[in-house]
Design an enzyme around this catalytic site. Structure first.
Site, mmCIF file in Angstrom:
data_model
loop_
_atom_site.group_PDB
_atom_site.id
_atom_site.type_symbol
_atom_site.label_atom_id
_atom_site.label_comp_id
_atom_site.label_asym_id
_atom_site.label_seq_id
_atom_site.Cartn_x
_atom_site.Cartn_y
_atom_site.Cartn_z
ATOM 1 N N GLU A 140 -17.543 23.832 7.087
ATOM 2 C CA GLU A 140 -17.307 22.680 6.584
ATOM 3 C C GLU A 140 -16.257 22.305 5.866
ATOM 4 O O GLU A 140 -15.809 23.255 4.967
ATOM 5 C CB GLU A 140 -18.621 22.350 5.659
ATOM 6 N N ASN A 197 -17.752 44.453 17.321
ATOM 7 C CA ASN A 197 -18.426 45.398 17.859
ATOM 8 C C ASN A 197 -18.143 45.775 19.213
ATOM 9 O O ASN A 197 -18.177 44.985 20.149
ATOM 10 C CB ASN A 197 -19.849 45.311 17.656
ATOM 11 N N GLU A 203 -14.433 38.185 6.636
ATOM 12 C CA GLU A 203 -14.492 39.595 7.398
ATOM 13 C C GLU A 203 -14.837 39.177 8.735
ATOM 14 O O GLU A 203 -15.965 38.676 9.085
ATOM 15 C CB GLU A 203 -15.333 40.679 6.977
ATOM 16 N N HIS A 224 -16.440 38.413 -0.054
ATOM 17 C CA HIS A 224 -16.046 38.254 1.327
ATOM 18 C C HIS A 224 -17.320 37.696 2.201
ATOM 19 O O HIS A 224 -18.443 38.027 1.547
ATOM 20 C CB HIS A 224 -15.441 38.987 2.237
ATOM 21 N N ARG A 253 -19.847 38.170 12.804
ATOM 22 C CA ARG A 253 -19.534 39.042 14.162
ATOM 23 C C ARG A 253 -18.955 38.085 15.130
ATOM 24 O O ARG A 253 -19.529 36.968 15.229
ATOM 25 C CB ARG A 253 -20.976 39.652 14.534
#
Length: 137
Positions: free
Chosen positions: A129, A66, A62, A11, A15
């Site tokens: 892309e 936070n 992923e 993966h 964030r």
């Protein structure tokens, strides 16, 4: 490293500032599936994994939230983009625009090649892309 048994690309983690908005973009706009979403109260973060197939067979994205973060992340100069292969890049981009996707680089041939590409931005400004599989040489 085809001679390195045991390695598999799994993966890429990015964030995000608004996890629900990001999940909606990757699932509703790009057609991925939400594979799992896990909260980690001790670490004060949530991970969501999205992709086109199961994690045990496909590389996925992923998305990490936070908790308590209010300022957008700086994407930086080291990150380039994620890449997705598509057939009929012009039709795909037209459909993505209908779904509200931002396409800062419209589909067309690469500057120094014949493969047709485009760039889409996710809600946090990460570039994706799109590569026209039917135009690759």
């Amino acid at each position: 490293m085809s001679d390195a048994p045991g390695f598999r690309y799994m993966h890429t983690m990015i964030r995000v500032l608004d996890l629900d908005k990001s999940i909606a973009f990757y699932t509703e706009v790009l057609g991925m599936t939400l594979l799992r979403r896990d909260d980690y109260p001790g670490g004060k973060f949530t991970n969501a994994f999205v992709g086109y197939g199961p994690e045990d067979k496909e590389a996925v994205v992923e998305l990490t939230l936070n908790w308590g973060r209010e300022e957008p992340y700086e994407i930086g100069t080291g990150f380039g983009h994620l890449a997705l292969g598509v057939n009929d890049i012009y039709a795909v981009c037209a459909e993505l625009e209908k779904r509200g996707a931002k396409i800062p680089r419209k589909p067309g041939p690469m500057q120094h090649g014949t493969t047709h590409i485009a760039f889409v931005e996710d809600p946090d400004g990460y570039k994706i892309e799109l590569i026209g599989l039917d135009t690759m040489q």
